[in-house]
Design a protein around this motif. Sequence first.
Motif, PDB file in Angstrom:
ATOM      1  N   PRO A  67     -39.148 -37.852  19.965  1.00 53.38           N
ATOM      2  CA  PRO A  67     -38.447 -38.680  20.670  1.00 53.38           C
ATOM      3  C   PRO A  67     -38.122 -40.241  20.220  1.00 53.38           C
ATOM      4  CG  PRO A  67     -40.433 -37.599  21.745  1.00 53.38           C
ATOM      5  CD  PRO A  67     -40.384 -37.598  20.333  1.00 53.38           C
ATOM      6  N   LEU A  68     -36.803 -40.368  20.329  1.00 52.24           N
ATOM      7  CA  LEU A  68     -36.357 -41.855  20.047  1.00 52.24           C
ATOM      8  C   LEU A  68     -35.878 -42.370  21.310  1.00 52.24           C
ATOM      9  CD1 LEU A  68     -34.681 -40.762  16.794  1.00 52.24           C
ATOM     10  CD2 LEU A  68     -37.051 -41.487  17.116  1.00 52.24           C
ATOM     11  N   SER A  69     -35.627 -43.638  21.214  1.00 50.49           N
ATOM     12  CA  SER A  69     -34.963 -44.526  22.441  1.00 50.49           C
ATOM     13  C   SER A  69     -34.024 -45.461  21.713  1.00 50.49           C
ATOM     14  CB  SER A  69     -35.909 -44.967  23.428  1.00 50.49           C
ATOM     15  OG  SER A  69     -36.614 -46.084  23.009  1.00 50.49           O
ATOM     16  N   VAL A  70     -32.998 -45.809  22.658  1.00 51.92           N
ATOM     17  CA  VAL A  70     -31.964 -46.965  22.240  1.00 51.92           C
ATOM     18  C   VAL A  70     -31.666 -47.630  23.500  1.00 51.92           C
ATOM     19  CG1 VAL A  70     -29.750 -47.551  21.172  1.00 51.92           C
ATOM     20  CG2 VAL A  70     -30.901 -45.520  20.493  1.00 51.92           C
ATOM     21  N   THR A  71     -31.851 -49.036  23.191  1.00 46.61           N
ATOM     22  CA  THR A  71     -31.762 -50.137  24.543  1.00 46.61           C
ATOM     23  C   THR A  71     -30.661 -51.211  24.224  1.00 46.61           C
ATOM     24  OG1 THR A  71     -33.383 -51.132  23.954  1.00 46.61           O
ATOM     25  CG2 THR A  71     -33.959 -49.539  25.484  1.00 46.61           C
ATOM     26  N   ARG A  72     -29.864 -51.446  25.154  1.00 47.74           N
ATOM     27  CA  ARG A  72     -28.833 -52.739  25.065  1.00 47.74           C
ATOM     28  C   ARG A  72     -29.795 -53.911  25.183  1.00 47.74           C
ATOM     29  NH1 ARG A  72     -23.366 -51.533  28.303  1.00 47.74           N
ATOM     30  NH2 ARG A  72     -24.576 -50.529  29.815  1.00 47.74           N
ATOM     31  N   GLU A  73     -29.634 -54.852  24.053  1.00 49.27           N
ATOM     32  CA  GLU A  73     -30.525 -56.094  24.102  1.00 49.27           C
ATOM     33  C   GLU A  73     -29.142 -57.311  23.727  1.00 49.27           C
ATOM     34  OE1 GLU A  73     -33.721 -56.512  24.506  1.00 49.27           O
ATOM     35  OE2 GLU A  73     -34.295 -54.354  24.350  1.00 49.27           O
ATOM     36  N   GLY A  74     -28.703 -57.940  25.006  1.00 45.62           N
ATOM     37  CA  GLY A  74     -27.900 -58.599  24.772  1.00 45.62           C
ATOM     38  C   GLY A  74     -26.588 -58.230  24.069  1.00 45.62           C
ATOM     39  N   ASP A  75     -26.145 -59.030  23.065  1.00 47.10           N
ATOM     40  CA  ASP A  75     -24.907 -58.305  22.203  1.00 47.10           C
ATOM     41  C   ASP A  75     -25.230 -57.360  21.313  1.00 47.10           C
ATOM     42  OD1 ASP A  75     -26.377 -60.041  20.593  1.00 47.10           O
ATOM     43  OD2 ASP A  75     -24.163 -61.128  20.114  1.00 47.10           O
ATOM     44  N   GLY A  76     -26.754 -57.037  21.104  1.00 50.53           N
ATOM     45  CA  GLY A  76     -27.196 -56.111  20.303  1.00 50.53           C
ATOM     46  C   GLY A  76     -27.647 -54.775  20.905  1.00 50.53           C
ATOM     47  N   ILE A  77     -28.052 -53.808  19.895  1.00 50.71           N
ATOM     48  CA  ILE A  77     -28.523 -52.410  20.252  1.00 50.71           C
ATOM     49  C   ILE A  77     -29.874 -52.264  19.552  1.00 50.71           C
ATOM     50  CG2 ILE A  77     -28.019 -50.096  20.122  1.00 50.71           C
ATOM     51  CD1 ILE A  77     -24.949 -50.697  20.242  1.00 50.71           C
ATOM     52  N   SER A  78     -30.687 -51.998  20.118  1.00 55.54           N
ATOM     53  CA  SER A  78     -32.189 -51.752  19.870  1.00 55.54           C
ATOM     54  C   SER A  78     -32.452 -50.306  19.669  1.00 55.54           C
ATOM     55  CB  SER A  78     -33.303 -52.693  20.342  1.00 55.54           C
ATOM     56  OG  SER A  78     -33.138 -54.104  20.152  1.00 55.54           O
ATOM     57  N   LEU A  79     -32.961 -50.087  18.372  1.00 59.45           N
ATOM     58  CA  LEU A  79     -33.567 -48.676  17.992  1.00 59.45           C
ATOM     59  C   LEU A  79     -35.237 -48.743  18.229  1.00 59.45           C
ATOM     60  CD1 LEU A  79     -31.372 -48.003  15.054  1.00 59.45           C
ATOM     61  CD2 LEU A  79     -30.735 -47.303  17.387  1.00 59.45           C
ATOM     62  N   ASP A  80     -35.529 -47.689  18.793  1.00 57.41           N
ATOM     63  CA  ASP A  80     -37.146 -47.488  18.827  1.00 57.41           C
ATOM     64  C   ASP A  80     -37.204 -46.331  18.005  1.00 57.41           C
ATOM     65  OD1 ASP A  80     -39.754 -46.862  19.283  1.00 57.41           O
ATOM     66  OD2 ASP A  80     -39.576 -46.443  21.381  1.00 57.41           O
ATOM     67  N   PHE A  81     -37.791 -46.718  16.655  1.00 55.47           N
ATOM     68  CA  PHE A  81     -37.940 -45.553  15.836  1.00 55.47           C
ATOM     69  C   PHE A  81     -39.402 -45.593  15.249  1.00 55.47           C
ATOM     70  CE2 PHE A  81     -33.882 -44.564  13.593  1.00 55.47           C
ATOM     71  CZ  PHE A  81     -33.302 -44.230  14.809  1.00 55.47           C
ATOM     72  N   PRO A  82     -40.020 -44.340  14.913  1.00 59.10           N
ATOM     73  CA  PRO A  82     -41.351 -44.325  14.173  1.00 59.10           C
ATOM     74  C   PRO A  82     -41.494 -44.912  13.040  1.00 59.10           C
ATOM     75  CG  PRO A  82     -40.089 -42.186  13.607  1.00 59.10           C
ATOM     76  CD  PRO A  82     -38.873 -43.085  14.616  1.00 59.10           C
ATOM     77  N   ALA A  83     -42.703 -45.575  12.841  1.00 59.66           N
ATOM     78  CA  ALA A  83     -42.959 -46.342  11.521  1.00 59.66           C
ATOM     79  C   ALA A  83     -43.572 -45.313  10.500  1.00 59.66           C
ATOM     80  CB  ALA A  83     -44.121 -47.350  11.770  1.00 59.66           C
TER      81      ALA A  83
END
Length: 265
Positions: free
Chosen positions: A105-121
């Motif tokens: 499972p991964l996720s992506v969110t909107r962060e202001g004018d950016g896009i943030s990826l939640d990835f495994p270390a």
Amino acid sequence: MQLKLFQVDAFTSELFGGNPAAVVPLTQWLPDELMVRIAMENNLSETVFFVPEAHASAGDFRFRWFTPSAEVDLCGHASLAAAHVLWRHLDFPGQEIRIQSMSGPLSVTREGDGISLDFPARPGEPVALDPRWGAAMGAMPVAAISDRKLMLVYESREQVAALTPDMAALSEFDHLGVIATAPAEEAGFDFVSRFFAPKIGIPEDPATGAAHCTLIPYWAERLGTQTLAARQISPRGAVLRCVNRGDRVTITGQAVTYLEGKIYL
């Protein structure tokens, strides 16, 4: 059959910067061989295909990523590009996109004018230096970290910028690709990197989110900070804002649409 096609420059706020990715939205999966051929025809470092899951209205999708020669289990810049397409062009209303993938499972969110990826270390393990690596890269590193990718640490940004890898030699390595990294030596940034993966059809990748799954834990420990700013110093250049969160990392960037078209099959 006609399919929508988008080309998006990821990890940049300017057209012709960052890493171009092809994005192909689907309603159901195509045969694997056909997806490989589409990625080969696109001739970009990655083409991402996505299909809505049963609860797509809640933000659930499955992503698959292909280089011109192979499927890969994780790709940051193409994931960022796909999220940009969903929000910018396909009117997806949610603030979070949940992704099922070969890497879990991964996720992506909107962060202001950016896009943030939640990835495994993917921190990897320190390994002894091999003289072959210096010969193949054009300069000997001072340290190495091994995961599925090989990360070579250099003393200076200048060394990393000057590398002239032998792509045929790199293709013989056991690793999927080779990361070269060094301190940024630039105000406002912590480290720089380049990434080479000729084995899977990518001589030099302009911006590589997945490589930062290994870079972020290393530099967070070395610099004693969990929040980092990174530059990928490929000819196109890229900026990535990073956070180390233990077994996960957050990678934030921007994206710009280059084209929208159709594939005729």
